[in-house]
Design an enzyme around this catalytic site. Sequence first.
Site, short mmCIF file in Angstrom:
data_model
loop_
_atom_site.label_atom_id
_atom_site.label_comp_id
_atom_site.label_asym_id
_atom_site.label_seq_id
_atom_site.Cartn_x
_atom_site.Cartn_y
_atom_site.Cartn_z
N ARG A 286 0.83 -1.20 0.00
CA ARG A 286 0.00 0.00 0.00
C ARG A 286 0.88 1.26 0.00
O ARG A 286 1.68 1.45 0.92
CB ARG A 286 -0.90 -0.03 1.24
CG ARG A 286 -1.69 1.22 1.49
CD ARG A 286 -2.80 1.39 0.49
NE ARG A 286 -3.64 2.53 0.81
CZ ARG A 286 -4.49 3.08 -0.05
NH1 ARG A 286 -4.60 2.59 -1.27
NH2 ARG A 286 -5.23 4.09 0.31
N GLU A 381 -15.76 -21.25 26.22
CA GLU A 381 -14.78 -22.12 26.89
C GLU A 381 -14.09 -21.38 28.03
O GLU A 381 -12.87 -21.45 28.19
CB GLU A 381 -13.74 -22.63 25.89
CG GLU A 381 -14.36 -23.22 24.67
CD GLU A 381 -14.27 -24.72 24.61
OE1 GLU A 381 -13.68 -25.31 25.54
OE2 GLU A 381 -14.78 -25.30 23.64
#
Lengths: 402, 245
Positions: A286, A381
């Site tokens: 970029r 979890e």
Amino acid sequence: MEAVEAKHKSQKQDQFEGVDFYQIDDLLSEEHKLVRGAIRDFVKKEISPSIEQWAQDAHFPYEIVRKFGEVGAFGPQIPETYGGGGLDYISYGLIMQEIERGDSGMRSTASVQGSLVMYPIYKFGSEEQRNKFLPKLASGEMLGCFGLTEPDHGSNPSGMTTHFKDMGDHYLLNGAKMWISNSPKADIAVVWAKNEAGRIHGLIVERGMEGFSTPETHNKWSLRASCTGELVFDNVKVPKENLLPNKSGLGAPLMCLDSARFGIAWGAIGAAMDCYDSARRYAMERIQFDKPIASFQLIQKKLAEMLTEITKAQLLAWKLGKMMNEGKATTSHISLAKRNNVAMALEIAREARQIHGGMGITGEYPIMRHMMNLESVITYEGTHDIHLLILGNEITGIPAFK
Amino acid sequence: MKILVCITHVPDTTSKIQFTDNNTKFDKTGVQFIIGPYDDYALARAVELRDQTGGELTVLNVGEAETEPTLRKALAIGADKAIRVNAFPKDAYFVALQIAHYAKEGAYDLILMGRESIDFNGGMVHGMVGELLGMPSISPVMKLDIEGQSAKMAREIEGGKEYIEVDLPFIAGCQEPIAEWKIPNMRGIMSARTKPLDVVETISDETFSQVNAFQLPPAKGAVQLIDKDNVEELVRLLKNEAKIL
């Protein structure tokens, strides 16, 4: 069929390269590297080309279940006699890392099957139960799910209200479970419920049993390529031979969670590496102010911190894997790694999103998908905060969550 | 049927290539090694043929101890046993001599390898092995089926395909789309642990050539885009700058 597949397949090639700044590969065996390479190739072939579209469409690609079975991603740590891979915990971790590098939702499907369905049947099941279910679960002929969390009991599973009564020749199961990965497509569910004495037991509930339904949870912003749902038990008659006989109490499901959380500690590294890899490439390509944005100090700071955190997480996961292999890892050890590595991955996803600028918002890049996925991973979890309290209990001997 | 697949142990296609020792040695630092991609096609087809016809599939590599993980991967993909000829592969003739010797000893019905390696890209070994064994050697083979004691295959030729039928035994240099690359599964990796990997010594040290020095290709120049309507400018550049007209 080909046209449908073509629609789903991205033209972009998955160029992912692993991250190994500290030569941690030296700590791995040739077999570990072979396992990692195989799953990385599998992900590039079977997941990467379609995952962006699946996530956009909130589509769970059921055919992946059989493919996971073929490659051996289900229960690699379960002995070969039952259709598992017979591999060690570091191999299991590397498999989870590579699948989650592809997508956390895909990894969830594999984690649940291996650690939350196959593991309890192997560990707490009878020989008949092992032989009946494990080979089919390993091959992907059957999909399973795990029912612990309830609508009113998340971080406090011991408060569960799902219960069963001994009716002489069968058990009668009532209650409901929520946030259950795989549930809408599952053939069996390992369900944790209280008996009349209030003791938690595991039961294998099979699709087709009267009164058992699995409504799907819609409109998730996270884990969109995996299916999530509820488990509803309305006077379900469960045969007595479906009770897991060899362990009861909350410790049994928590042992399953230890195994799954261990996999998540590795999996998160995968998601983090994918974000870092994409951000590094994007920053080099970029151009702003006539030079690659990688030449700006603020971008370099972000990349340098990502690499540092990934390296630390890798060492943590590797050492935890060694302790798992030696049977020395405790719940607190696992909590530390799950908590640290998932938070690390989420932070990297957010920073990588900034490096990608507006492109990071789109489905052209994996960043926002990983970021949204990790919002689930940091909560399921054991939430980020609960793991802190597990460590707090370890340090002080005083449980803050009771 | 007894099948032999010869594999190379080569740098991954994305590796950065560098040389040391005054450009006489390849620098392996940080380089990942893989099964030669064309050899990988040969291996994939061999696994399928072995599964169809029964029999035994052996993989062979001429290389030093560091190539064993590559052989182990071939075992994980489905080969039954592996042979490593313990030597640095000095040149194509040297490698062909070793292969011919062990191929003769094993009396294989079918000897497959890639059309060429991707390190030196010589594409000579299959031809040399054919000559040394007095067997037909065909390359590049893109389709291969076995029927009884003969094979039907398609070979790529300039501008088209050639369909050949040949009796066993023979040698083939393979390329895509003879089969799809196989990813080893976890059970394959497990079983590869206990499959035999024999290390044998070289039969001869004879070579035809030696490497004096390596040189990297010149860096790619910048691309110049010319408007499609400006043909004169294109011709001028091709004449004056590229000097190809």
